[in-house]
Design a protein around this motif. Structure first.
Motif, PDB file in Angstrom:
ATOM      1  N   TYR A  52       8.237   3.453   0.648  1.00  0.00           N
ATOM      2  CA  TYR A  52       9.022   4.601   1.112  1.00  0.00           C
ATOM      3  C   TYR A  52      10.416   4.618   0.515  1.00  0.00           C
ATOM      4  O   TYR A  52      11.041   3.563   0.369  1.00  0.00           O
ATOM      5  CB  TYR A  52       9.215   4.512   2.637  1.00  0.00           C
ATOM      6  CG  TYR A  52       7.994   4.828   3.459  1.00  0.00           C
ATOM      7  CD1 TYR A  52       7.742   6.133   3.882  1.00  0.00           C
ATOM      8  CD2 TYR A  52       7.116   3.823   3.838  1.00  0.00           C
ATOM      9  CE1 TYR A  52       6.637   6.422   4.665  1.00  0.00           C
ATOM     10  CE2 TYR A  52       6.000   4.106   4.618  1.00  0.00           C
ATOM     11  CZ  TYR A  52       5.765   5.405   5.024  1.00  0.00           C
ATOM     12  OH  TYR A  52       4.664   5.686   5.794  1.00  0.00           O
ATOM     13  N   GLU A  78      -0.714  11.289  10.026  1.00  0.00           N
ATOM     14  CA  GLU A  78       0.556  11.697   9.427  1.00  0.00           C
ATOM     15  C   GLU A  78       0.396  11.971   7.933  1.00  0.00           C
ATOM     16  O   GLU A  78       1.069  12.831   7.380  1.00  0.00           O
ATOM     17  CB  GLU A  78       1.623  10.615   9.652  1.00  0.00           C
ATOM     18  CG  GLU A  78       2.019  10.420  11.109  1.00  0.00           C
ATOM     19  CD  GLU A  78       2.685  11.658  11.699  1.00  0.00           C
ATOM     20  OE1 GLU A  78       3.362  12.385  10.952  1.00  0.00           O
ATOM     21  OE2 GLU A  78       2.496  11.894  12.915  1.00  0.00           O
ATOM     22  N   PHE A  79      -0.506  11.248   7.297  1.00  0.00           N
ATOM     23  CA  PHE A  79      -0.755  11.471   5.866  1.00  0.00           C
ATOM     24  C   PHE A  79      -1.576  12.746   5.631  1.00  0.00           C
ATOM     25  O   PHE A  79      -1.738  13.172   4.500  1.00  0.00           O
ATOM     26  CB  PHE A  79      -1.487  10.263   5.257  1.00  0.00           C
ATOM     27  CG  PHE A  79      -0.568   9.219   4.658  1.00  0.00           C
ATOM     28  CD1 PHE A  79       0.551   8.768   5.351  1.00  0.00           C
ATOM     29  CD2 PHE A  79      -0.816   8.669   3.409  1.00  0.00           C
ATOM     30  CE1 PHE A  79       1.403   7.803   4.801  1.00  0.00           C
ATOM     31  CE2 PHE A  79       0.026   7.704   2.853  1.00  0.00           C
ATOM     32  CZ  PHE A  79       1.142   7.283   3.548  1.00  0.00           C
ATOM     33  N   ARG A  96      -6.979   1.427   0.236  1.00  0.00           N
ATOM     34  CA  ARG A  96      -5.643   0.872   0.421  1.00  0.00           C
ATOM     35  C   ARG A  96      -4.837   1.841   1.275  1.00  0.00           C
ATOM     36  O   ARG A  96      -4.904   3.042   1.061  1.00  0.00           O
ATOM     37  CB  ARG A  96      -4.986   0.695  -0.954  1.00  0.00           C
ATOM     38  CG  ARG A  96      -3.832  -0.270  -0.962  1.00  0.00           C
ATOM     39  CD  ARG A  96      -3.267  -0.494  -2.345  1.00  0.00           C
ATOM     40  NE  ARG A  96      -2.354  -1.627  -2.324  1.00  0.00           N
ATOM     41  CZ  ARG A  96      -1.437  -1.892  -3.248  1.00  0.00           C
ATOM     42  NH1 ARG A  96      -1.340  -1.102  -4.299  1.00  0.00           N
ATOM     43  NH2 ARG A  96      -0.646  -2.930  -3.152  1.00  0.00           N
ATOM     44  N   PHE A 145      -4.906  13.045   6.618  1.00  0.00           N
ATOM     45  CA  PHE A 145      -6.322  12.748   6.399  1.00  0.00           C
ATOM     46  C   PHE A 145      -7.196  13.212   7.562  1.00  0.00           C
ATOM     47  O   PHE A 145      -8.418  13.183   7.456  1.00  0.00           O
ATOM     48  CB  PHE A 145      -6.539  11.240   6.184  1.00  0.00           C
ATOM     49  CG  PHE A 145      -5.855  10.669   4.968  1.00  0.00           C
ATOM     50  CD1 PHE A 145      -5.340  11.507   3.979  1.00  0.00           C
ATOM     51  CD2 PHE A 145      -5.733   9.304   4.804  1.00  0.00           C
ATOM     52  CE1 PHE A 145      -4.705  10.974   2.859  1.00  0.00           C
ATOM     53  CE2 PHE A 145      -5.104   8.763   3.686  1.00  0.00           C
ATOM     54  CZ  PHE A 145      -4.583   9.602   2.716  1.00  0.00           C
ATOM     55  N   ARG A 181       7.009   4.399  10.048  1.00  0.00           N
ATOM     56  CA  ARG A 181       6.084   4.815  11.109  1.00  0.00           C
ATOM     57  C   ARG A 181       5.138   5.916  10.647  1.00  0.00           C
ATOM     58  O   ARG A 181       4.162   6.224  11.337  1.00  0.00           O
ATOM     59  CB  ARG A 181       6.882   5.257  12.334  1.00  0.00           C
ATOM     60  CG  ARG A 181       7.559   4.130  13.103  1.00  0.00           C
ATOM     61  CD  ARG A 181       6.604   3.438  14.078  1.00  0.00           C
ATOM     62  NE  ARG A 181       6.173   4.385  15.093  1.00  0.00           N
ATOM     63  CZ  ARG A 181       4.926   4.774  15.272  1.00  0.00           C
ATOM     64  NH1 ARG A 181       3.962   4.296  14.509  1.00  0.00           N
ATOM     65  NH2 ARG A 181       4.621   5.639  16.206  1.00  0.00           N
ATOM     66  N   PHE A 182       5.380   6.497   9.472  1.00  0.00           N
ATOM     67  CA  PHE A 182       4.484   7.548   8.972  1.00  0.00           C
ATOM     68  C   PHE A 182       3.239   6.996   8.284  1.00  0.00           C
ATOM     69  O   PHE A 182       2.382   7.769   7.863  1.00  0.00           O
ATOM     70  CB  PHE A 182       5.240   8.477   8.021  1.00  0.00           C
ATOM     71  CG  PHE A 182       6.259   9.349   8.717  1.00  0.00           C
ATOM     72  CD1 PHE A 182       5.848  10.434   9.487  1.00  0.00           C
ATOM     73  CD2 PHE A 182       7.615   9.087   8.617  1.00  0.00           C
ATOM     74  CE1 PHE A 182       6.778  11.237  10.138  1.00  0.00           C
ATOM     75  CE2 PHE A 182       8.548   9.879   9.257  1.00  0.00           C
ATOM     76  CZ  PHE A 182       8.138  10.957  10.027  1.00  0.00           C
ATOM     77  N   ALA A 195       0.831  -1.206   0.000  1.00  0.00           N
ATOM     78  CA  ALA A 195       0.000   0.000   0.000  1.00  0.00           C
ATOM     79  C   ALA A 195       0.863   1.252   0.000  1.00  0.00           C
ATOM     80  O   ALA A 195       0.570   2.226  -0.686  1.00  0.00           O
ATOM     81  CB  ALA A 195      -0.920  -0.005   1.223  1.00  0.00           C
ATOM     82  N   VAL A 196       1.934   1.219   0.788  1.00  0.00           N
ATOM     83  CA  VAL A 196       2.806   2.382   0.906  1.00  0.00           C
ATOM     84  C   VAL A 196       4.252   1.933   0.700  1.00  0.00           C
ATOM     85  O   VAL A 196       4.692   0.967   1.320  1.00  0.00           O
ATOM     86  CB  VAL A 196       2.668   3.056   2.294  1.00  0.00           C
ATOM     87  CG1 VAL A 196       3.394   4.397   2.308  1.00  0.00           C
ATOM     88  CG2 VAL A 196       1.197   3.260   2.668  1.00  0.00           C
ATOM     89  N   ASP A 215       0.010   6.292   8.444  1.00  0.00           N
ATOM     90  CA  ASP A 215      -0.954   6.667   9.481  1.00  0.00           C
ATOM     91  C   ASP A 215      -1.826   7.778   8.915  1.00  0.00           C
ATOM     92  O   ASP A 215      -1.323   8.689   8.258  1.00  0.00           O
ATOM     93  CB  ASP A 215      -0.135   7.167  10.687  1.00  0.00           C
ATOM     94  CG  ASP A 215      -0.993   7.732  11.797  1.00  0.00           C
ATOM     95  OD1 ASP A 215      -1.147   7.048  12.812  1.00  0.00           O
ATOM     96  OD2 ASP A 215      -1.514   8.851  11.641  1.00  0.00           O
ATOM     97  N   PRO A 275      -3.667   3.950   4.715  1.00  0.00           N
ATOM     98  CA  PRO A 275      -4.432   4.629   5.772  1.00  0.00           C
ATOM     99  C   PRO A 275      -5.810   5.029   5.244  1.00  0.00           C
ATOM    100  O   PRO A 275      -5.920   5.607   4.167  1.00  0.00           O
ATOM    101  CB  PRO A 275      -3.590   5.866   6.089  1.00  0.00           C
ATOM    102  CG  PRO A 275      -2.209   5.538   5.615  1.00  0.00           C
ATOM    103  CD  PRO A 275      -2.388   4.641   4.428  1.00  0.00           C
TER     104      PRO A 275
END
Lengths: 415, 415
Positions: free
Chosen positions: A363, A375-376, A392, A378, A369-370, A360-361, A372, A394
Motif C-alpha cells: 500500500y 473491499e477488493f 495470493r 471480488f 484494513r482494505f 501479497a499486497v 479483503d 484475498p
C-alpha cells in the motif's frame, strides 16, 4: 452412525462429479434454497448455538464469544451472504482459451473445480455456511472441520444445508462436516493425498505452521499478518496518523490490522510524540526500540520476539529506521507476506517499496484494513493467501478452481 | 570455499530484487550471451563431461548414459535452447488488471517473479542450463541441485553462466549450483521456508513422493505418469493401434508415454490379438488381467502392483472393462493425474470421459506423447505439473510467476 474421516473422504470423492456437473442455474438455486432454509430454521439454530455457548462460552475471550454467538441478526447475515454468493458470476464459465497445435490437435483449456476442498477452522459457525456456499458455487465438494466450541451449531447448520441437497435429489455428501473435533481428525485430513485436493486452514499462526509442517495434501496458507507501516520523511504526517490509528485500532483482532510502525529517523522527534499520543488515547500499548524510547519514555521495551509477533490486539511495535531502504530490508526480514504499507510523498521511494517488499499486497497512503475480498471487489472471500503459488492475497471464487486441458485429435501420433 | 546450503539460500534471497528489476531486453541479452559462452567453451564442457562419464557412466542404464553425455551436438542444442528462450514473450509483461475500489483505491494486479526457485534433478546436465534460462527469463533466482553423476558438467556449466552475469556487473548468485550431492543438501533445501519460494523436483515417482512427504517449502509436483488408454467399442481400431503403439513405444522412458491399456469387452476378442501382435513386434512385454489372458495366453499375469506402476519401459498392462463408465472409474482409482486417453467415436462417451477423468490432460483419439510444453505451443517447459494448484499440465514461463497487488491511496481508512 459416525463416519471415520477416511469414510467421509471416500464419500466426498464420489460426489465430486455430480457437483461439478451442476449448471450454474442449479448451483445458484441451491444457494437461495439454503438461504431460505437457514431463515426457516432460525429458532432451532439459535437453540443449538445456545448449547455451544453454555458449554464453551465461558472459556472464550470476548471477541471469540461474539464470533461464536448466533442471534437473529447473525442468522440474517448468514442467509444474506448465501444470497450474495448466488449473484456472483460463475467461476467455471469461460471464455476458455482454445487453439490448434502444429499437428492440428484442438486444445481447450477449461476451468474446472478443484474437486474436494477441506476447510479447518475455529469457533465461527458462519464459516460453516460461507465455506459450503463458496465451494458449492465453484462446483466443489467440501469437507468441513470446525472447532469443538461450535460443534452443536455446525452440526445443525450442516444438516440444514445437506437437507436442501437431499430435497433436490442430490448427494448430500457434497457438503460434509467432521464431527470428531479431536486433533486426530485434523491429522487424518492432512494426510489424505488421494482424496483432498486442497486444504485451507484458518486459525492462529501457530496452527497454520503446524498444518504446513505436517500436511502431505496441498495447502493454501492463509491469514498470518505481522504487517508493517513505514512513515517516510516526506509523509503527510496528519494523514499518516489517521491511517496508523485506523489500521491498528479499527479491528485489532484481524490479520490485516497493523502490528508494527517504522518511522524515518529524520522526522521521528516531531512525529513520534503525536502518533504515540493518538494511539495511547485508544488504549494501544506501545513497545519500541531504544531510539524510540529515548524520545518517549512511556514506550515499553520491545524484545526480539516482538518483531515477529502478530499481536492481534491493541499492541504496536515501534522502530526507528535510517531511510526507506532500511525499512524495506527490515520488513523483508520480518514480513509474513500479507500486507505492507508505505506512507510517503516521494515517488521513487514508493516505487522501490512496492517493487522490493515481498508481500501479497503493498500500500501507499492507505490503511491495510482494505486487504479483503469484499473491499477488493471480488464479492466473496475464502481467505487471504500469504503464499505465492496458486493464489495470493484475498481469494475469491477463482481460487477454488483449476484448469484442465481437453485435447481432441483424429489419430495424431508423435514422430 | 564451499558454501552451506543455508548460505547459498541467503545469497539467493539477496539477489532476488536485482534479477526482478532487469528489463526484458537485458534478460534476453544475457540469455544470448550465455548461448555464445556455452559455444565458446565447448571443448572445456566436453572435457568436464568426460570426467562424469568416466566416474559414473558405467553405473547408468543406456538411456541415462545418453542423457548424461555432452557432445558437440548436445552443446549446440543447449545453446539453441537458450536462444529460443530469448525469443519468447516476457512472462512478467502485462497487461495488468487494474481498477478502482468503492473508496477510490487504485489497485494494480501485477505479474511478478516467484523469487527463489529451487530445482532438484538427476543426471541431465542440460537441465542445469534450461532451468537457469527459464528462471532468468522470468526474473527469478535459481538454486540448482543436480545429480552426483553430472557434478563436473554441472559445475562447469553453472560457472560459465555465472561468469556472464559477472561480466555484466550483475550478482552471479542469481544462478547458484549446490555442489554437495549428498542427501543432506536436498533435505536442507526442503526445509528453507524463509528462502525457497518454490521447489520443483524432477525424477522418479519415489523421489517426488519423498519430496512431497517431507518438504515444508512449497512444491510443484511434476511428471509421474501412470497413463491409460481406453479403447471404446466404437473406436476406429486401426487408428487405435497406431495411437497405442506410438504412445507406448516412441519414447517409453518418459512420463507422457502410455503404461496401461483398457479395452471395451465387446471388442476385445477381435481387437486384442491385433494390438498385441503390433506391440510384441516392438518388443513390448504385455501383462494382463485374467480376461485378457484367456484371449491371448502369451500375456503375462499382472499383479495388483502393476496397476499403480509407471514402467517407463517397454511394458504395458492390459485390462478388459465392461464399458466407458468402468474405464473412467478404474482410471480415477489409478491415475497419477497426468494424461489419460479415450479412443472412441461416441460423442457422449468422450464428453463423459473428458469431464469425469481427473487428469491434467485428457485426450480423444490422439497419442498422449503430445503432453509437452513445446507440443502445446508454450515455447518452453519447466516441467509437467500433476497437481491442481498453481499450474497443471505442461508448465511454460507463466508457472514461474505470481501476482502482487499494488494499492495506491490518498489517505483512505476503513470505517
Amino acid at each position: 452412525m459416525v463416519l471415520t474421516v477416511e469414510e467421509i473422504g471416500q464419500r466426498a470423492k464420489k460426489a465430486t462429479n455430480q457437483v461439478a456437473a451442476l449448471t450454474i442455474e442449479k448451483r445458484n438455486a441451491l444457494l437461495l434454497q439454503m438461504a431460505q432454509a437457514i431463515i426457516d430454521q432460525q429458532d432451532a439454530i439459535i437453540a443449538a448455538n445456545k448449547e455451544d455457548l453454555a458449554e464453551y462460552g465461558h472459556t472464550l475471550s470476548g471477541p471469540m464469544q461474539k464470533r461464536l454467538t448466533l442471534d437473529a441478526v447473525a442468522i440474517q447475515d448468514i442467509a444474506q451472504s448465501l444470497k450474495a454468493v448466488a449473484t456472483l458470476p460463475d467461476p467455471l464459465a469461460g471464455p476458455y482459451d482454445q487453439w490448434q497445435t502444429h499437428v492440428e490437435l484442438k486444445i481447450i483449456k477449461k476451468i474446472v473445480p478443484l474437486g474436494v476442498v477441506a476447510m479447518v477452522y475455529e469457533a465461527r459457525p458462519n464459516v460453516t455456511v460461507d465455506a459450503a456456499a463458496l465451494t458449492l458455487k465453484s462446483g466443489n465438494v467440501v469437507i468441513l472441520r470446525g472447532g469443538k466450541e461450535a460443534i452443536h451449531s455446525n452440526t445443525f447448520l450442516a444438516g440444514v444445508l445437506r437437507q436442501v441437497l437431499t430435497d433436490s435429489q442430490l448427494n448430500p455428501d457434497i457438503i460434509q462436516l467432521i464431527t470428531d473435533t479431536s486433533h486426530d481428525s485434523v491429522n487424518d485430513l492432512l494426510h489424505m493425498r488421494k482424496i483432498v485436493d486442497v486444504l485451507i486452514p484458518r486459525g492462529s499462526a501457530k496452527f497454520i505452521d503446524f498444518v504446513v509442517a505436517n500436511a502431505t495434501v496441498p495447502v493454501i496458507e492463509t491469514g498470518a499478518g505481522n504487517t508493517h507501516i513505514f512513515v517516510d520523511d516526506s509523509a503527510d504526517q496528519d494523514e499518516a496518523i489517521r491511517i496508523i490509528h485506523n489500521a491498528k485500532t479499527q479491528k485489532p483482532s484481524v490479520c490485516n490490522s497493523a502490528e508494527k510502525l517504522l518511522i524515518h529517523e529524520s522526522i521521528v522527534a516531531k512525529f513520534l510524540p503525536k502518533v504515540a499520543t493518538k494511539l495511547v488515547s485508544s488504549h494501544v500499548e506501545l513497545r519500541g526500540d531504544d531510539a524510540s524510547r529515548q524520545i518517549d519514555q512511556n514506550i515499553l521495551p520491545a524484545t526480539a520476539l516482538d518483531w515477529d509477533t502478530e499481536y492481534n490486539d491493541l499492541i504496536m511495535g515501534i522502530k526507528i529506521v535510517a531511510d526507506a531502504d532500511a525499512a524495506i530490508d527490515w520488513i523483508n526480514q520480518h514480513t509474513t507476506h500479507h500486507s505492507e504499507t508505505i506512507i510517503s510523498e516521494t515517488p521513487e521511494h514508493v516505487v522501490k517499496f512496492m517493487n522490493a517488499v515481498d508481500a501479497a499486497v503493498v500500500y501507499q497512503n492507505a490503511s491495510s484494513r482494505f486487504t479483503d475480498g469484499f473491499e477488493f471487489g471480488f464479492g466473496a472471500e475464502i481467505g487471504i493467501s500469504t503464499q505465492k503459488l496458486h493464489a495470493r492475497g484475498p481469494m475469491g471464487l477463482p481460487a477454488l478452481t483449476t484448469i484442465k486441458y481437453e485435447v481432441f485429435g483424429d489419430g495424431q501420433i508423435r514422430v
